[in-house]
Write a protein that holds these residues in place. Structure first.
Motif, PDB file in Angstrom:
ATOM      1  N   ASN A   1      25.185  -1.472  -6.710  1.00  0.00           N
ATOM      2  CA  ASN A   1      24.436  -2.793  -7.588  1.00  0.00           C
ATOM      3  C   ASN A   1      22.991  -1.613  -7.272  1.00  0.00           C
ATOM      4  O   ASN A   1      22.451  -1.683  -8.694  1.00  0.00           O
ATOM      5  CB  ASN A   1      23.772  -3.622  -7.058  1.00  0.00           C
TER       6      ASN A   1
ATOM      7  N   PRO B   1      30.425  -0.495 -12.471  1.00  0.00           N
ATOM      8  CA  PRO B   1      29.980  -0.032 -13.823  1.00  0.00           C
ATOM      9  C   PRO B   1      30.428   0.224 -14.918  1.00  0.00           C
ATOM     10  O   PRO B   1      30.881   0.982 -14.953  1.00  0.00           O
ATOM     11  CB  PRO B   1      28.278   1.013 -12.957  1.00  0.00           C
ATOM     12  N   ILE B   2      29.902  -0.885 -15.457  1.00  0.00           N
ATOM     13  CA  ILE B   2      29.648   0.015 -17.289  1.00  0.00           C
ATOM     14  C   ILE B   2      28.561  -0.402 -18.461  1.00  0.00           C
ATOM     15  O   ILE B   2      28.102  -0.730 -18.042  1.00  0.00           O
ATOM     16  CB  ILE B   2      31.207  -0.751 -17.736  1.00  0.00           C
ATOM     17  N   VAL B   3      29.450   0.722 -19.161  1.00  0.00           N
ATOM     18  CA  VAL B   3      27.867   0.405 -19.889  1.00  0.00           C
ATOM     19  C   VAL B   3      27.490  -1.025 -20.576  1.00  0.00           C
ATOM     20  O   VAL B   3      28.667  -1.354 -21.392  1.00  0.00           O
ATOM     21  CB  VAL B   3      27.778   1.661 -21.255  1.00  0.00           C
TER      22      VAL B   3
ATOM     23  N   PRO C   1      35.385   5.350 -11.456  1.00  0.00           N
ATOM     24  CA  PRO C   1      35.549   3.686 -11.020  1.00  0.00           C
ATOM     25  C   PRO C   1      35.861   3.360  -9.874  1.00  0.00           C
ATOM     26  O   PRO C   1      35.780   2.752  -8.692  1.00  0.00           O
ATOM     27  CB  PRO C   1      36.631   3.112 -11.223  1.00  0.00           C
TER      28      PRO C   1
ATOM     29  N   THR D   1      32.274   7.495 -14.749  1.00  0.00           N
ATOM     30  CA  THR D   1      31.881   6.735 -14.112  1.00  0.00           C
ATOM     31  C   THR D   1      33.425   7.278 -13.167  1.00  0.00           C
ATOM     32  O   THR D   1      34.248   7.567 -13.798  1.00  0.00           O
ATOM     33  CB  THR D   1      32.631   5.618 -13.965  1.00  0.00           C
TER      34      THR D   1
END
Lengths: 95, 391, 278
Positions: A32, A57-59, A25, A23
């Motif tokens: 979304n 987003p993050i995992v 950021p 990512t």
């Protein structure tokens, strides 16, 4: 389970690719799309905010092994803020 | 005896060198061909249609591209597109079509894309008198698109000049990366006269400056101007990956929506003509050495004025004429010199509109200016001008 | 072993973009960025060198697309991207020219150019990012605004019948007609790669969320809600009669048909060549 569900006869030998999420950021505007449409539901919003004030987003915890490098999050991201790379030596599914 | 190796006669030469008896509109089209026209996009409109019809026949035969567009807006957009791809381009129209082109003239100005537009003026406004003469686009050609920009405008007063000045317009457009115009009128466009087309090697072509560094060089900035205020131009498909926009942009070509960038860009696109005006301006002086009254006239009206000045001289009136060949930039230096030489007492400005050229003359002199106007449909006659000289 | 997301500074597609201009000006939840991204991804996969791609756009949010792609790119006047692109494509037939613009730009102010370029079969790939309104000016109705939809110029609901763009494009002579949404990026990517390698006038309508100009006044919500609408309502039907592909947003359950509708061979418009008669 539905009686109509069929399993490919070579399913045991098929390899599902494994991916790594990357990512950027500070490019994210928090739309979304990547989170909502990830077929493996790998992603979620961060607690932290980026330099524009958006959650990015993050995992998800526990989903680190689930990305299949389908590139959907990558292509659909309007900001070019996320992409995946295929990981080598992925184990065969069902092995 | 015919030698066995007689050279084949090119039935479709780009330059038809020799003496011709030629329509003004056709001379304009031949001038464009001689100047290296590659791409013509146009829409038929009286009294310019003969230019388009002539090029429909001639341009494909010399390897050029002719496209009849769906309207004049599309015509000017298409030639701007072809020009960014490297073509020498032209369109021709008359008042109603010219009005439709205005927005994209501004685009060519701010993108600095060389284009040539021919406007064969008819009596206007609106549909007006489609087949009759007018000279009422003199200010529209300079100020018609919104905002500040610069243009170069040639006003032929004979078929020979339709040929010569169309070539000049191509060269000026490329040299300064501006929209340039051949502002004809119906009389000149529909007049048939002797036109001498020189040998091809005598016709000078000036091409736009090109980048001196190869594609991918970080030092290449597509809108970084040289000392003459004109940037070199990279064409589509060459690998420079230029971005051009109608938005205010920086030297990279990227939108930069600040007052500072706007000031720098707009001043430059105005100054590149303004500061080079002495090199661009063309005019003709007749009997002005001792003239007390100077007629300022252009296009077909200058033909009447020429005769009126000659007849006034026979009557002992010390008359002369200044004929602007470039309407824009206006030959203001020579006008100011005449006005300040202590001999000239008055100017007479005949024109086929209700006072456009005389506005410009007024701006540069405090001497009396006699107007002689007709709104269009008829020429101003030598008798009428002579009467104004005698008054 | 994979881990959580790895934070990096650049995207692999950055070389296809003017990355120094990112982030772009478009709103959160807008789909135009996704189209630009998919377009450059298709460029890389098209088999055509990047230097031979040219992008032309008009005015409006979608018109900004040309400013972000790292090919020769031209951001022109409102509605005039198609004739501008005709000039490039006709003079330099070896170039692959794509027009990216919005529904208002291409089909209202530029509608005449659209039909004539298709009639001529000009070698252009035209992407119409349809967000059902004029977004850049704050959400006014346009020729694709659905019946009854609210906008700043239809405060009592839109009462004009909108265009059915695939039907229009087919009728005026496009060699390729497709409709996808921003949700269908994978199908869109395949359509782009296919269309980039075809002759003639190729048209792809791409339905895109516009949360600011369209979603909010029509109680759809944010961009993701519009995308979920597409997910729920879109029906892929490549063979559908294009008289039936109107989009009706008043019937919440009526289908929105998407697909690769038309794919015929039609040679590109080329300037007339006159043989020298020696």
């Amino acid at each position: 389970m539905s009686v109509h569900t069929r399993v490919p006869i070579d399913a045991a030998s098929m390899q599902v690719p494994r991916g790594q999420v990357y990512t950027i950021p500070n490019r994210c505007k928090g739309c979304n799309f990547c989170i909502q449409f990830c077929p493996k539901e790998v992603l979620e919003f961060s607690e932290a905010i980026n330099n524009k004030g958006y959650h990015f987003p993050i995992v998800r915890k526990g989903k680190e092994e689930q990305c299949i490098h389908c590139r959907f999050c990558d292509l659909i991201c309007p900001e070019l803020a996320i992409f995946t790379r295929e990981l080598e030596s992925a184990p065969a599914q069902g092995a | 005896m015919t030698p066995a190796t007689a050279p084949a006669i090119d039935e479709h030469p780009r330059v038809i060198s020799g003496d011709h008896f030629m329509l003004g509109d056709h001379a304009c089209a031949e001038g464009a061909l001689a100047a290296g026209l590659d791409f013509y996009g146009g829409y038929p409109i009286t009294p310019s249609t003969e230019i388009m019809e002539h090029l429909a026949e001639r341009l494909p035969a010399v390897g050029g591209t002719f496209v009849q567009m769906e309207d004049e807006i599309a015509s000017v957009a298409a030639i701007i597109g072809a020009s960014v791809a490297g073509a020498r381009v032209m369109t021709a129209t008359s008042g109603p079509g010219f009005s439709l082109m205005m927005e994209n003239i501004g685009l060519a100005a701010i993108m600095e894309v060389p284009i040539v537009i021919v406007d064969v003026q008819r009596a206007s406004p609106s549909t007006g008198l489609p087949t009759s003469v007018g000279q009422s686009d003199l200010l529209q050609v300079r100020w018609g698109s919104h905002g500040d920009y610069s243009v170069i405008v040639y006003c032929p007063s004979s078929p020979q000049e339709c040929f010569d000045l169309t070539i000049a317009a191509f060269n000026a457009a490329d040299q300064y990366r501006v929209p340039s115009f051949v502002l004809m009128d119906e009389i000149v466009g529909h007049m048939t006269e002797r036109v001498v087309v020189p040998p091809q090697e005598k016709i000078q072509r000036v091409y736009r400056k090109r980048p001196s560094v190869p594609p991918g060089s970080p030092e290449f900035l597509p809108f970084k101007a040289d000392e003459d205020l004109v940037p070199p131009m990279a064409h589509a498909g060459e690998g420079y990956k230029v971005h051009m926009t109608g938005l205010t942009h920086d030297e990279r070509g990227y939108p930069s929506l600040t007052a500072q960038t706007h000031e720098k860009l707009i001043n430059r696109i105005v100054d590149k003509v303004r500061l080079n005006a002495d090199r661009i301006v063309r005019y003709e002086l007749i009997n002005t050495e001792d003239a007390e009254i100077v007629v300022v006239a252009l296009g077909c009206t200058a033909r009447s004025a020429r005769r009126a000045v000659a007849r006034a001289r026979m009557k002992g009136i010390r008359a002369g004429m200044l004929r602007p060949i470039t309407m824009w930039p206006f030959p203001q230096t020579v006008l100011k010199e005449l006005a300040g030489n202590g001999v000239v007492k008055r100017f007479v400005v005949p024109e086929i509109n209700l006072g456009q050229l005389c506005r410009e003359v007024h701006r540069h002199t405090a001497l009396p200016v006699t107007r002689l106007n007709h709104p269009g449909g008829a020429m101003i006659t030598p008798d009428q001008i002579l009467e104004a000289l005698e008054a | 072993m994979s881990s959580g997301a790895i934070v990096v500074e650049s995207h692999p597609a950055d070389t296809l973009l003017r990355a120094e201009r990112l982030p772009h000006i478009l709103c959160p939840g807008c789909g135009i960025g996704s189209v630009v991204h998919t377009y450059v991804d298709a460029i890389a996969a098209s088999g055509i060198p990047q230097d031979k791609h040219v992008c032309v756009s008009g005015i409006g949010c979608s018109g900004r697309a040309a400013g972000y792609v790292n090919v020769d790119s031209y951001h022109t006047t409102h509605g005039r991207s198609i004739p501008f692109a005709l000039g490039i494509a006709t003079y330099r037939p070896e170039l692959h020219v794509t027009v990216i613009s919005g529904d208002g730009d291409l089909t209202a102010i530029g509608g005449n150019h659209f039909i004539h370029a298709a009639r001529r079969s000009v070698a252009l790939l035209v992407l119409c990012i349809n967000n059902f309104n004029y977004g850049m000016t704050g959400g006014q109705a346009g020729p694709t605004t659905p019946l009854s939809a609210m906008s700043r110029t239809t405060p009592h609901g839109c009462w004009e019948r909108p265009f059915n763009l695939p039907f229009l494009a087919q009728a005026v002579g496009a060699s390729y007609v497709a409709r996808w949404t921003v949700l269908h990026v994978r199908q869109l990517r395949a359509a782009l790669i296919h269309a980039m390698n075809k002759e003639g006038f190729r048209f792809i309508e791409i339905l895109s969320p516009c949360p600011t100009g369209f979603g909010r006044p029509n109680d759809i919500g944010d961009g993701i809600s519009e995308m979920q609408n597409y997910l729920r309502r879109c029906v892929v039907d490549n063979g559908i009669d294009l008289r039936q592909t109107d989009i009706d947003l008043t019937q919440q359950d009526s289908p929105i048909y998407v697909g690769d509708f038309v794919d015929v061979d039609r040679p590109s418009f080329r300037p007339q060549v006159v043989q020298h008669a020696h």
